[in-house]
Design a protein around this motif. Sequence first.
Motif, mmCIF file in Angstrom:
data_model
loop_
_atom_site.group_PDB
_atom_site.id
_atom_site.type_symbol
_atom_site.label_atom_id
_atom_site.label_comp_id
_atom_site.label_asym_id
_atom_site.label_seq_id
_atom_site.Cartn_x
_atom_site.Cartn_y
_atom_site.Cartn_z
ATOM 1 N N ASN A 24 61.772 8.700 -7.738
ATOM 2 C CA ASN A 24 63.096 8.274 -7.304
ATOM 3 C C ASN A 24 63.921 9.423 -6.748
ATOM 4 N N LYS A 25 63.666 10.637 -7.200
ATOM 5 C CA LYS A 25 64.364 11.780 -6.602
ATOM 6 C C LYS A 25 63.957 11.943 -5.143
ATOM 7 N N LEU A 26 62.701 11.622 -4.828
ATOM 8 C CA LEU A 26 62.259 11.699 -3.438
ATOM 9 C C LEU A 26 62.679 10.465 -2.656
ATOM 10 N N GLU A 27 62.574 9.292 -3.289
ATOM 11 C CA GLU A 27 62.991 8.070 -2.593
ATOM 12 C C GLU A 27 64.486 8.105 -2.325
ATOM 13 N N GLY A 28 65.258 8.609 -3.296
ATOM 14 C CA GLY A 28 66.641 8.943 -2.992
ATOM 15 C C GLY A 28 67.720 7.978 -3.398
ATOM 16 N N TRP A 29 67.478 7.174 -4.444
ATOM 17 C CA TRP A 29 68.553 6.311 -4.953
ATOM 18 C C TRP A 29 69.321 7.086 -6.005
ATOM 19 N N GLY A 30 70.581 7.396 -5.731
ATOM 20 C CA GLY A 30 71.378 8.189 -6.653
ATOM 21 C C GLY A 30 72.525 7.409 -7.253
ATOM 22 N N THR A 31 73.276 8.074 -8.087
ATOM 23 C CA THR A 31 74.436 7.454 -8.723
ATOM 24 C C THR A 31 75.651 7.600 -7.826
ATOM 25 N N GLY A 32 76.683 6.849 -8.119
ATOM 26 C CA GLY A 32 77.900 6.906 -7.327
ATOM 27 C C GLY A 32 77.819 5.989 -6.126
ATOM 28 N N SER A 33 78.685 6.243 -5.152
ATOM 29 C CA SER A 33 78.716 5.391 -3.968
ATOM 30 C C SER A 33 78.807 6.248 -2.713
ATOM 31 N N GLY A 34 78.470 5.637 -1.589
ATOM 32 C CA GLY A 34 78.573 6.329 -0.311
ATOM 33 C C GLY A 34 77.516 7.395 -0.115
#
Length: 288
Positions: A183-193
């Motif tokens: 997921n660090k590579l796929e890139g879904w993170g916390t927060g918005s924008g």
Amino acid sequence: MAYVRKNAGALTATERKRFVDAVLEVKRRGEYDEFVRTHVAYFAADGETQLRTAHMAPSFLPWHRRFLLDMEDALRRVDSSVTLPYWDWTRDRTATSVPWTKDLLGGNGRRSDQQVTTGPFAYSTGNWAIKVGVTDGRYLTRDLGRAASPIQLPTNDDVSWALNDPVYDVQPWDSTVTQGFRNKLEGWGTGSGSASWHNHNRVHRWVGGAMLGAASVNDPVFWLHHAYLDMQWERWQRAHSSHRYLPAAPPGTGDAQHGRVVARHDKLPPWSDTPDQLEDMSGVYRYE
């Protein structure tokens, strides 16, 4: 003997032409649009209750590895000298660098409607009409760097942040996890924008246009982007050789992810391959 996937920036003029010609021929034969349909069909998000294979799940990397191999096979049926190049967006970071040249992928979309008007994939050439998409648009679009709200491509530090995590993935095996290489590579993170977009996801956003949705395959840069991600998976495997794809076994019946993610020895739809079978590609191709 394993063939070689090269950095797009290292391709000779002849190699660029042969790659472009092969992509255009795959499109002419109708095969390219089938790749778009497949990606759209398997673009399932966390909120859906069905099996997730292509995104927001551990199988993000093996699914796209298999997808790239299918495209590469199609290209090599046209021209056996062609392989998929990769775009190193940590180095080639501007809207005028590789791969955005007239003899490769063409440049940015025009300001009025984001239509790509340069290079071999411009609608005006008559060779690249969008036939499968989430809108009715017939031409390829791009908004490199997001003119209205600029963002930057990921850096080498961003990639290293993913590569340095020794665990492939963690429960609950979706877009909400904050640990794990996948997921660090796929890139879904916390927060918005824009602050929540990392690596893979941020690149899709930076390119914009056709690359923003499920039909992102309509932009040939899709293949160069995912070849680079595939190379990062190979790098991670070499750096953490004692760690493997997770989950090793399917989530149990009491688990919210039961029947929703692919385990190491499960078949990976729409193919019969398993993630286990797709982990070692050293006999098929290598990167340089």
